[in-house]
Design a protein around this motif. Sequence first.
Motif, mmCIF file in Angstrom:
data_model
loop_
_atom_site.group_PDB
_atom_site.id
_atom_site.type_symbol
_atom_site.label_atom_id
_atom_site.label_comp_id
_atom_site.label_asym_id
_atom_site.label_seq_id
_atom_site.Cartn_x
_atom_site.Cartn_y
_atom_site.Cartn_z
ATOM 1 N N GLY A 59 -10.675 2.474 -3.043
ATOM 2 C CA GLY A 59 -9.664 3.536 -3.102
ATOM 3 C C GLY A 59 -7.976 3.582 -3.492
ATOM 4 N N SER A 60 -6.954 4.092 -3.013
ATOM 5 C CA SER A 60 -5.737 3.326 -3.469
ATOM 6 C C SER A 60 -4.303 3.972 -2.212
ATOM 7 C CB SER A 60 -5.441 4.037 -4.680
ATOM 8 O OG SER A 60 -5.128 4.686 -5.244
ATOM 9 N N VAL A 61 -3.931 3.260 -2.013
ATOM 10 C CA VAL A 61 -2.777 4.215 -1.734
ATOM 11 C C VAL A 61 -1.196 3.345 -1.912
ATOM 12 C CG1 VAL A 61 -3.301 1.981 0.136
ATOM 13 C CG2 VAL A 61 -2.353 3.984 1.346
ATOM 14 N N CYS A 62 -0.674 4.648 -1.582
ATOM 15 C CA CYS A 62 1.107 3.831 -1.770
ATOM 16 C C CYS A 62 1.635 3.058 -0.713
ATOM 17 C CB CYS A 62 2.293 5.523 -2.200
ATOM 18 S SG CYS A 62 1.205 5.650 -3.554
ATOM 19 N N GLN A 63 2.106 1.679 -1.188
ATOM 20 C CA GLN A 63 3.215 1.139 -0.337
ATOM 21 C C GLN A 63 3.843 2.009 0.858
ATOM 22 O OE1 GLN A 63 5.529 -1.872 -1.265
ATOM 23 N NE2 GLN A 63 6.019 -2.358 0.494
ATOM 24 N N SER A 64 4.124 2.384 0.267
ATOM 25 C CA SER A 64 5.474 4.090 1.315
ATOM 26 C C SER A 64 4.762 4.300 2.091
ATOM 27 C CB SER A 64 6.414 4.701 0.102
ATOM 28 O OG SER A 64 5.118 5.601 -1.199
ATOM 29 N N GLY A 65 3.303 4.492 1.801
ATOM 30 C CA GLY A 65 2.691 5.806 2.615
ATOM 31 C C GLY A 65 1.724 4.798 3.281
ATOM 32 N N ASN A 145 -7.768 0.681 1.214
ATOM 33 C CA ASN A 145 -7.750 0.873 -0.194
ATOM 34 C C ASN A 145 -6.637 0.114 -0.469
ATOM 35 O OD1 ASN A 145 -7.862 4.167 0.048
ATOM 36 N ND2 ASN A 145 -7.605 3.988 2.623
ATOM 37 N N LYS A 146 -6.822 -0.274 -1.859
ATOM 38 C CA LYS A 146 -6.464 -0.687 -2.440
ATOM 39 C C LYS A 146 -4.326 -0.532 -2.643
ATOM 40 C CE LYS A 146 -6.002 -3.517 -6.698
ATOM 41 N NZ LYS A 146 -4.221 -4.309 -6.997
ATOM 42 N N ILE A 147 -3.792 -1.347 -2.290
ATOM 43 C CA ILE A 147 -2.270 -1.108 -2.066
ATOM 44 C C ILE A 147 -1.368 -0.679 -3.372
ATOM 45 C CG2 ILE A 147 -0.318 -1.437 -0.878
ATOM 46 C CD1 ILE A 147 -2.006 -3.434 1.062
ATOM 47 N N ASP A 148 -0.782 0.170 -3.439
ATOM 48 C CA ASP A 148 -0.409 0.384 -5.311
ATOM 49 C C ASP A 148 1.070 0.305 -4.664
ATOM 50 O OD1 ASP A 148 1.081 1.820 -7.288
ATOM 51 O OD2 ASP A 148 -0.117 3.276 -7.444
#
Length: 151
Positions: A59-65, A145-148
């Motif tokens: 998946g992916s996740v925002c760095q800020s999250g 989760n790949k960090i965006d």
Amino acid sequence: MKATPHHMLRSSRLVRTAALAALTSALFIGGPAVAAPLAGHTAPVAATAHASYTVKSVGSVCQSGLPSQAQDTLRLIDSNGPFPYPKDGTVFSNREGVLPEQDSGYYHEYTVKTPGSPDRGARRVISGEGDHEDYYTQDHYATFNKIDFGC
């Protein structure tokens, strides 16, 4: 009572056997339990396994999250440490096969502190050799989760 023809009993037994084999396979190997259609049957025989299995996707996740502790770990990775745990920076071998396949030594793992945990906990950042190619797992490699960094 009307007698059931022998070929129908045999077919029914084959269907049950195929369903049992599919369920057993799902329980021991992981994955959905689906048997191929048998002769004379139009639909596949499906069995539902209650065991969990790994879905091999990222998946992916925002760095800020990310949790603040993960932000701290990313800063340490960017500055090459010092790292709080001796195993930080060791090679992550991707045995689960969830991350994109790469040569051995491509990925390294770093601990994300877990408040209240008596040990390293289950949270990690896995860093690849690519620019900002970092993955976050909060469940010790069950999911990634790949960090965006752009959101």
